[in-house]
Design an enzyme around this catalytic site. Structure first.
Site, short mmCIF file in Angstrom:
data_model
loop_
_atom_site.label_atom_id
_atom_site.label_comp_id
_atom_site.label_asym_id
_atom_site.label_seq_id
_atom_site.Cartn_x
_atom_site.Cartn_y
_atom_site.Cartn_z
N ASP A 56 18.11 3.82 17.43
CA ASP A 56 16.76 3.99 16.91
C ASP A 56 16.18 2.67 16.44
O ASP A 56 16.89 1.68 16.25
CB ASP A 56 16.76 4.97 15.74
CG ASP A 56 17.27 6.36 16.12
OD1 ASP A 56 17.09 6.73 17.30
OD2 ASP A 56 17.83 7.05 15.25
N TYR A 114 30.19 4.08 14.48
CA TYR A 114 29.15 3.49 13.66
C TYR A 114 29.67 3.13 12.28
O TYR A 114 30.61 3.77 11.77
CB TYR A 114 27.99 4.48 13.48
CG TYR A 114 27.07 4.63 14.66
CD1 TYR A 114 25.92 3.85 14.78
CD2 TYR A 114 27.33 5.57 15.66
CE1 TYR A 114 25.05 3.99 15.85
CE2 TYR A 114 26.47 5.72 16.74
CZ TYR A 114 25.33 4.93 16.83
OH TYR A 114 24.48 5.08 17.89
#
Length: 247
Positions: A56, A114
């Protein structure tokens, strides 16, 4: 021939990974559009880059995997130097190599890893790479217990912004661990087979709400069961890094 490479980039410099076009023209500078422009200049022909995932806007990457097809042989070391010289200083590539023609950076990935960084006191030097929550009283043990509710396969439709592309919202989370890095920094280490639009940020934001006492333990299960109706925090993007894609 098919080639692949790793790339890292400063997410705050781009509008996400995915190229965005309007009437045939690039609307925003994305990681994909910046890299494809550099490759077009170096190879003197347009190419299409396919990444392991669409990060994103504002989200960084250290280990994004990308593949592309090119009709000819490439001097990988020379091209790497060219791309890193032609491109922006906020995106760099490494480990460029020939790969199996059937390799696919997205569909062959086993998991994505992540890291989300949180600063527990005000900071100046690293504030663009973490979520500064200052001196708010947080129960990190409670957050870690609550994070266990994410482990396993679940429908994360209530922890994402759906893209309405007809794809499944089932994800299998295999790791969700809080690590103390220093006396002012903690990190969430999160691994799963796939992630949806803003999913990691939604999960971390919910744990933050539980940890600061806004909502009780068990809130994650209530959200999964669609029994939760309150407002939730969306964790900011600059603290999130795609560390690795595993194959």
């Amino acid at each position: 021939m098919r080639y692949r490479f790793r790339c890292e980039y400063l997410g705050s410099a781009y509008y996400g990974w995915q190229e965005q076009n309007e009437h045939g023209k690039t609307k925003y500078v994305t990681v994909q559009s910046a890299l494809e422009e550099a490759f077009k200049t170096a190879l003197r022909t347009p190419i299409d880059l396919v990444a392991a995932g669409r990060t994103d806007t504002g989200v960084h990457a250290r280990g994004q995997m990308v593949h592309f097809d090119y009709d000819g042989e490439i001097d990988c070391k020379k091209l790497t130097r060219s791309i890193n010289g032609l491109g922006r200083h906020t995106v760099k590539i490494r480990d460029l190599e020939v790969c199996d023609p059937e390799f696919h950076s997205r569909y062959d990935a086993v998991s994505r890893y992540y890291v989300y960084s949180i600063f527990t006191r005000p900071v100046a030097l690293l504030r663009d790479f973490g979520w500064e929550i200052g001196h708010l009283p947080i129960d990190y043990d409670l957050m870690q217990r609550e994070a266990k509710s994410f482990i396993g396969e679940h429908d994360f439709i209530r922890f994402c912004i759906p893209r309405n592309d007809g794809k499944s919202t089932l994800c299998n989370i295999t790791r969700f661990e809080l690590v103390q890095v220093s006396d002012y920094m903690v990190q969430w280490h999160i691994q799963g087979n796939r992630f949806l639009h803003r999913q990691v940020r939604a999960m971390v934001g919910t744990l933050f709400d539980v940890g600061r006492g806004r909502y009780p333990e068990g809130t994650v299960k209530e959200i999964f069961a669609d029994r939760f109706k309150g407002e939730r925090t969306m964790a900011p993007p600059q603290a999130l890094v795609l560390e690795d894609v595993i194959y």
